[in-house]
Design a protein around this motif. Structure first.
Motif, PDB file in Angstrom:
ATOM      1  N   SER A  22       0.979  -1.179   0.078  1.00  0.00           N
ATOM      2  CA  SER A  22      -0.002   0.171  -0.060  1.00  0.00           C
ATOM      3  C   SER A  22       0.894   1.180  -0.098  1.00  0.00           C
ATOM      4  O   SER A  22       2.181   1.147   0.523  1.00  0.00           O
ATOM      5  CB  SER A  22      -0.973  -0.095   1.257  1.00  0.00           C
ATOM      6  OG  SER A  22      -0.256   0.153   2.348  1.00  0.00           O
ATOM      7  N   ILE A  23       0.290   2.196  -0.537  1.00  0.00           N
ATOM      8  CA  ILE A  23       1.071   3.540  -0.756  1.00  0.00           C
ATOM      9  C   ILE A  23       1.139   3.974   0.844  1.00  0.00           C
ATOM     10  O   ILE A  23       2.384   4.704   1.225  1.00  0.00           O
ATOM     11  CB  ILE A  23       0.472   4.855  -1.341  1.00  0.00           C
ATOM     12  CG1 ILE A  23       1.482   6.036  -1.451  1.00  0.00           C
ATOM     13  CG2 ILE A  23      -0.901   5.042  -1.023  1.00  0.00           C
ATOM     14  CD1 ILE A  23       2.650   5.750  -2.223  1.00  0.00           C
ATOM     15  N   SER A  24       0.259   3.831   1.894  1.00  0.00           N
ATOM     16  CA  SER A  24       0.320   4.184   3.294  1.00  0.00           C
ATOM     17  C   SER A  24       1.655   3.575   3.877  1.00  0.00           C
ATOM     18  O   SER A  24       2.388   4.238   4.497  1.00  0.00           O
ATOM     19  CB  SER A  24      -0.684   4.022   4.132  1.00  0.00           C
ATOM     20  OG  SER A  24      -1.260   2.920   3.563  1.00  0.00           O
TER      21      SER A  24
ATOM     22  N   ALA B   1       5.201   1.995 -10.541  1.00  0.00           N
ATOM     23  CA  ALA B   1       3.733   1.499 -11.055  1.00  0.00           C
ATOM     24  C   ALA B   1       2.700   1.637 -10.064  1.00  0.00           C
ATOM     25  O   ALA B   1       3.160   1.219  -8.944  1.00  0.00           O
ATOM     26  CB  ALA B   1       3.818   0.238 -11.954  1.00  0.00           C
ATOM     27  N   ILE B   2       1.622   1.555 -10.499  1.00  0.00           N
ATOM     28  CA  ILE B   2       0.522   1.348  -9.331  1.00  0.00           C
ATOM     29  C   ILE B   2      -0.622   0.588  -9.715  1.00  0.00           C
ATOM     30  O   ILE B   2      -0.834   0.476 -11.168  1.00  0.00           O
ATOM     31  CB  ILE B   2       0.006   2.770  -8.580  1.00  0.00           C
ATOM     32  CG1 ILE B   2      -0.977   3.271  -9.674  1.00  0.00           C
ATOM     33  CG2 ILE B   2       0.950   3.427  -8.125  1.00  0.00           C
ATOM     34  CD1 ILE B   2      -1.857   4.362  -9.160  1.00  0.00           C
ATOM     35  N   GLU B   3      -1.208  -0.087  -8.895  1.00  0.00           N
ATOM     36  CA  GLU B   3      -2.483  -0.379  -9.019  1.00  0.00           C
ATOM     37  C   GLU B   3      -3.559   0.163  -8.468  1.00  0.00           C
ATOM     38  O   GLU B   3      -3.114   0.656  -7.270  1.00  0.00           O
ATOM     39  CB  GLU B   3      -2.939  -2.177  -8.671  1.00  0.00           C
ATOM     40  CG  GLU B   3      -2.442  -3.097  -9.338  1.00  0.00           C
ATOM     41  CD  GLU B   3      -2.720  -4.362  -8.803  1.00  0.00           C
ATOM     42  OE1 GLU B   3      -3.771  -4.887  -8.777  1.00  0.00           O
ATOM     43  OE2 GLU B   3      -1.849  -5.021  -7.987  1.00  0.00           O
TER      44      GLU B   3
ATOM     45  N   ASN C 242      -5.841   4.605  -1.143  1.00  0.00           N
ATOM     46  CA  ASN C 242      -4.833   3.681  -0.873  1.00  0.00           C
ATOM     47  C   ASN C 242      -4.422   2.821  -1.959  1.00  0.00           C
ATOM     48  O   ASN C 242      -4.850   1.589  -1.959  1.00  0.00           O
ATOM     49  CB  ASN C 242      -5.263   2.859   0.525  1.00  0.00           C
ATOM     50  CG  ASN C 242      -4.268   2.225   1.010  1.00  0.00           C
ATOM     51  OD1 ASN C 242      -2.884   2.859   1.191  1.00  0.00           O
ATOM     52  ND2 ASN C 242      -4.286   1.094   1.640  1.00  0.00           N
ATOM     53  N   ASP C 243      -3.616   3.396  -2.764  1.00  0.00           N
ATOM     54  CA  ASP C 243      -3.287   2.555  -4.030  1.00  0.00           C
ATOM     55  C   ASP C 243      -2.152   1.727  -3.663  1.00  0.00           C
ATOM     56  O   ASP C 243      -1.548   1.711  -2.586  1.00  0.00           O
ATOM     57  CB  ASP C 243      -2.760   3.532  -5.198  1.00  0.00           C
ATOM     58  CG  ASP C 243      -3.820   4.327  -5.591  1.00  0.00           C
ATOM     59  OD1 ASP C 243      -5.144   4.099  -5.858  1.00  0.00           O
ATOM     60  OD2 ASP C 243      -3.488   5.752  -6.030  1.00  0.00           O
ATOM     61  N   THR C 244      -1.842   0.639  -4.683  1.00  0.00           N
ATOM     62  CA  THR C 244      -0.794  -0.236  -4.367  1.00  0.00           C
ATOM     63  C   THR C 244       0.290   0.107  -5.448  1.00  0.00           C
ATOM     64  O   THR C 244       0.404  -0.044  -6.627  1.00  0.00           O
ATOM     65  CB  THR C 244      -1.513  -1.727  -4.669  1.00  0.00           C
ATOM     66  OG1 THR C 244      -2.286  -2.165  -3.889  1.00  0.00           O
ATOM     67  CG2 THR C 244      -0.257  -2.597  -4.582  1.00  0.00           C
ATOM     68  N   PRO C 245       1.562   0.784  -4.830  1.00  0.00           N
ATOM     69  CA  PRO C 245       2.523   0.894  -5.577  1.00  0.00           C
ATOM     70  C   PRO C 245       3.329  -0.255  -5.810  1.00  0.00           C
ATOM     71  O   PRO C 245       3.489  -1.347  -4.945  1.00  0.00           O
ATOM     72  CB  PRO C 245       3.469   2.029  -4.685  1.00  0.00           C
ATOM     73  CG  PRO C 245       2.800   1.729  -3.436  1.00  0.00           C
ATOM     74  CD  PRO C 245       1.442   1.218  -3.297  1.00  0.00           C
ATOM     75  N   TYR C 246       4.035  -0.363  -6.932  1.00  0.00           N
ATOM     76  CA  TYR C 246       5.195  -1.590  -7.228  1.00  0.00           C
ATOM     77  C   TYR C 246       6.513  -0.769  -7.075  1.00  0.00           C
ATOM     78  O   TYR C 246       6.745   0.458  -7.720  1.00  0.00           O
ATOM     79  CB  TYR C 246       4.746  -1.972  -8.476  1.00  0.00           C
ATOM     80  CG  TYR C 246       3.850  -3.007  -8.314  1.00  0.00           C
ATOM     81  CD1 TYR C 246       3.940  -4.663  -8.172  1.00  0.00           C
ATOM     82  CD2 TYR C 246       2.408  -2.724  -8.282  1.00  0.00           C
ATOM     83  CE1 TYR C 246       3.103  -5.237  -8.174  1.00  0.00           C
ATOM     84  CE2 TYR C 246       1.398  -3.630  -8.445  1.00  0.00           C
ATOM     85  CZ  TYR C 246       1.771  -4.834  -8.297  1.00  0.00           C
ATOM     86  OH  TYR C 246       0.776  -5.773  -8.320  1.00  0.00           O
TER      87      TYR C 246
ATOM     88  N   PRO D  33       1.441  12.639 -13.329  1.00  0.00           N
ATOM     89  CA  PRO D  33       1.407  13.866 -12.287  1.00  0.00           C
ATOM     90  C   PRO D  33       0.123  13.505 -11.456  1.00  0.00           C
ATOM     91  O   PRO D  33       0.077  14.009 -10.174  1.00  0.00           O
ATOM     92  CB  PRO D  33       1.234  15.099 -13.275  1.00  0.00           C
ATOM     93  CG  PRO D  33       2.166  14.714 -14.545  1.00  0.00           C
ATOM     94  CD  PRO D  33       1.823  13.252 -14.600  1.00  0.00           C
ATOM     95  N   GLU D  34      -1.043  13.086 -12.174  1.00  0.00           N
ATOM     96  CA  GLU D  34      -2.290  12.873 -11.262  1.00  0.00           C
ATOM     97  C   GLU D  34      -1.926  11.960 -10.054  1.00  0.00           C
ATOM     98  O   GLU D  34      -2.377  12.198  -9.149  1.00  0.00           O
ATOM     99  CB  GLU D  34      -3.294  12.328 -12.155  1.00  0.00           C
ATOM    100  CG  GLU D  34      -4.815  12.484 -11.561  1.00  0.00           C
ATOM    101  CD  GLU D  34      -4.853  10.754 -11.060  1.00  0.00           C
ATOM    102  OE1 GLU D  34      -5.798  10.578  -9.972  1.00  0.00           O
ATOM    103  OE2 GLU D  34      -4.562   9.831 -11.713  1.00  0.00           O
ATOM    104  N   ILE D  35      -1.272  10.836 -10.182  1.00  0.00           N
ATOM    105  CA  ILE D  35      -0.986   9.938  -9.518  1.00  0.00           C
ATOM    106  C   ILE D  35       0.201  10.354  -8.343  1.00  0.00           C
ATOM    107  O   ILE D  35      -0.157  10.113  -6.962  1.00  0.00           O
ATOM    108  CB  ILE D  35      -0.571   8.616  -9.959  1.00  0.00           C
ATOM    109  CG1 ILE D  35      -1.408   7.932 -10.670  1.00  0.00           C
ATOM    110  CG2 ILE D  35       0.436   7.520  -8.815  1.00  0.00           C
ATOM    111  CD1 ILE D  35      -0.932   6.808 -11.553  1.00  0.00           C
ATOM    112  N   GLN D  36       0.901  11.199  -8.761  1.00  0.00           N
ATOM    113  CA  GLN D  36       1.873  11.827  -7.894  1.00  0.00           C
ATOM    114  C   GLN D  36       1.006  12.724  -6.833  1.00  0.00           C
ATOM    115  O   GLN D  36       1.431  12.718  -5.635  1.00  0.00           O
ATOM    116  CB  GLN D  36       2.892  12.757  -8.717  1.00  0.00           C
ATOM    117  CG  GLN D  36       3.894  12.017  -9.319  1.00  0.00           C
ATOM    118  CD  GLN D  36       4.951  11.962  -8.433  1.00  0.00           C
ATOM    119  OE1 GLN D  36       4.899  11.871  -7.193  1.00  0.00           O
ATOM    120  NE2 GLN D  36       6.220  11.675  -8.969  1.00  0.00           N
ATOM    121  N   GLU D  37      -0.044  13.427  -7.462  1.00  0.00           N
ATOM    122  CA  GLU D  37      -0.796  14.339  -6.556  1.00  0.00           C
ATOM    123  C   GLU D  37      -1.562  13.291  -5.263  1.00  0.00           C
ATOM    124  O   GLU D  37      -1.758  13.550  -4.076  1.00  0.00           O
ATOM    125  CB  GLU D  37      -1.629  15.045  -7.010  1.00  0.00           C
ATOM    126  CG  GLU D  37      -2.534  16.014  -6.188  1.00  0.00           C
ATOM    127  CD  GLU D  37      -1.733  16.839  -5.214  1.00  0.00           C
ATOM    128  OE1 GLU D  37      -2.207  17.074  -4.058  1.00  0.00           O
ATOM    129  OE2 GLU D  37      -0.766  17.429  -5.465  1.00  0.00           O
TER     130      GLU D  37
END
Length: 345
Positions: free
Chosen positions: A115-117, A133-135, A240-244, A308-312
């Motif tokens: 998780s990004i958290s 990357a993210i899911e 709470n996206d899933t970053p790789y 950029p949207e995911i960065q935000e």
């Protein structure tokens, strides 16, 4: 009591059975800072590096049903790495992202996810990795699960209750969102910090009143431990996206191999969409109840490169957990990402 313990034993067995899918399929560092792509933009990965012939990529698999476990099962990561003269070596399954990152810190894992958290919590410590990357998160498949005898009907009822959470990860993030929703503070409830398997045991035996959890653990809590979803991550506005992630040393040294893993994961996501029945069967064999397995398939997301949207989105979560005292200060993720689609080109 005997009946209750039998239920609990069954639940824990199912939790451990979730390692089956991760065990399927083939079995068979320098520091550098990537240049910034501008405000909010993903950092471009270096294109130069040593030969990838004979290289090994150590991939940390998390417990349960995950896209990476499916990729391992169908061999898509192995095929993509083979095209670069490299091979995958799988480690785990790890119960959550934090122990996988600890293995990365020790040099035993090059690439993992979570998780990004949890990623923000790790970066606030001494971890050094890049997100490639993210899911997108599945907010309706995470949230606050109340125990059968807890008397919790809404987020407001969490006042004075014990909530099982994983520290600086999804659980703590969701619990704080729920307390905010009810106009409560973290001092109004007791956070019991437990990893997922221990949280399942505590929840099933009534030692905690609620469990802030995610993914297949929500199915376990509801279908096998008598829990009930009080409020979902979607209702809480979870991001709470899933970053790789890849260790910085590995990402800087082998950008083409990070890109190969990304392609293998994308192939797995495509395979789930094209083979929903077989995917649901795999999920069920890994220990998920059939209804939960089907829901997981239907909610499956493709991987996305960092934009950029995911960065935000990342920045919003980083601000939130810093403001709530989960981490000592806000983590800047603007130079912690890789433009994976340009890697090696």
């Amino acid at each position: 009591m005997k009946r209750r313990l039998t239920w609990l034993a069954t639940a824990i067995a199912l939790l451990l059975a979730a390692t089956v899918l991760a065990a399927c399929g083939s079995d068979d560092s320098d520091d550098a800072t990537a240049a910034s792509g501008g405000s909010g933009a993903a950092t471009a990965a270096a294109t130069s590096g040593p030969s990838t012939d004979g290289a090994t990529v150590k991939i940390g698999i998390l417990q349960g049903v995950t896209l990476a476990a499916v990729a391992r099962h169908i061999g898509s990561i192995d095929r993509e790495l083979a095209r670069e003269g490299a091979r995958a070596e799988y480690a785990g399954p790890f119960p959550a992202m934090v122990p996988a990152i600890e293995a990365m810190n020790a040099g035993d894992v090059d690439i993992t996810y979570g998780s990004i958290s949890a990623a923000i919590g790790a970066l606030a410590g001494n971890s050094d990795f890049k997100i490639f990357a993210i899911e997108r998160g599945q907010p309706d498949n995470e949230g606050i699960i109340a125990g059968r005898d807890s008397g919790i009907e809404s987020a407001a009822d969490l006042k004075g209750k014990k909530i099982a959470v994983n520290r600086a990860g999804t659980g703590e993030y969701l619990a704080l969102l729920a307390l905010d929703r009810a106009g409560l503070t973290r001092d109004d409830a007791e956070f019991v910090y437990l990893p997922p398997a221990d949280a399942a045991s505590a929840f099933g035996s009534g030692q905690v009143d609620a469990w802030a959890t995610w993914s297949s653990f929500t199915g376990l809590a509801q279908e096998k431990l008598g829990g009930r979803m009080v409020i979902t991550g979607g209702e809480l506005g979870s991001l709470n996206d899933t970053p790789y992630i890849a260790s910085t040393a590995f990402a800087d040294r082998y950008p083409t191999l990070v890109a190969a893993v990304y392609r293998g994961l994308q192939e797995a996501a495509d395979w789930i969409v094209a083979n929903p029945d077989e995917a649901a069967r795999l999920y069920a064999e890994a220990g998920l109840p059939e209804t939960v397995a089907r829901a997981q398939v239907e909610a499956a997301e493709r991987l996305e490169p960092i934009t950029p949207e995911i960065q935000e989105r990342f920045a919003e979560v980083a601000r939130y957990v810093a403001e709530r005292g989960v981490v000592p200060s806000e983590v800047d993720l603007s130079e912690r990402t890789i433009d994976v689609e340009s890697a090696g080109k």
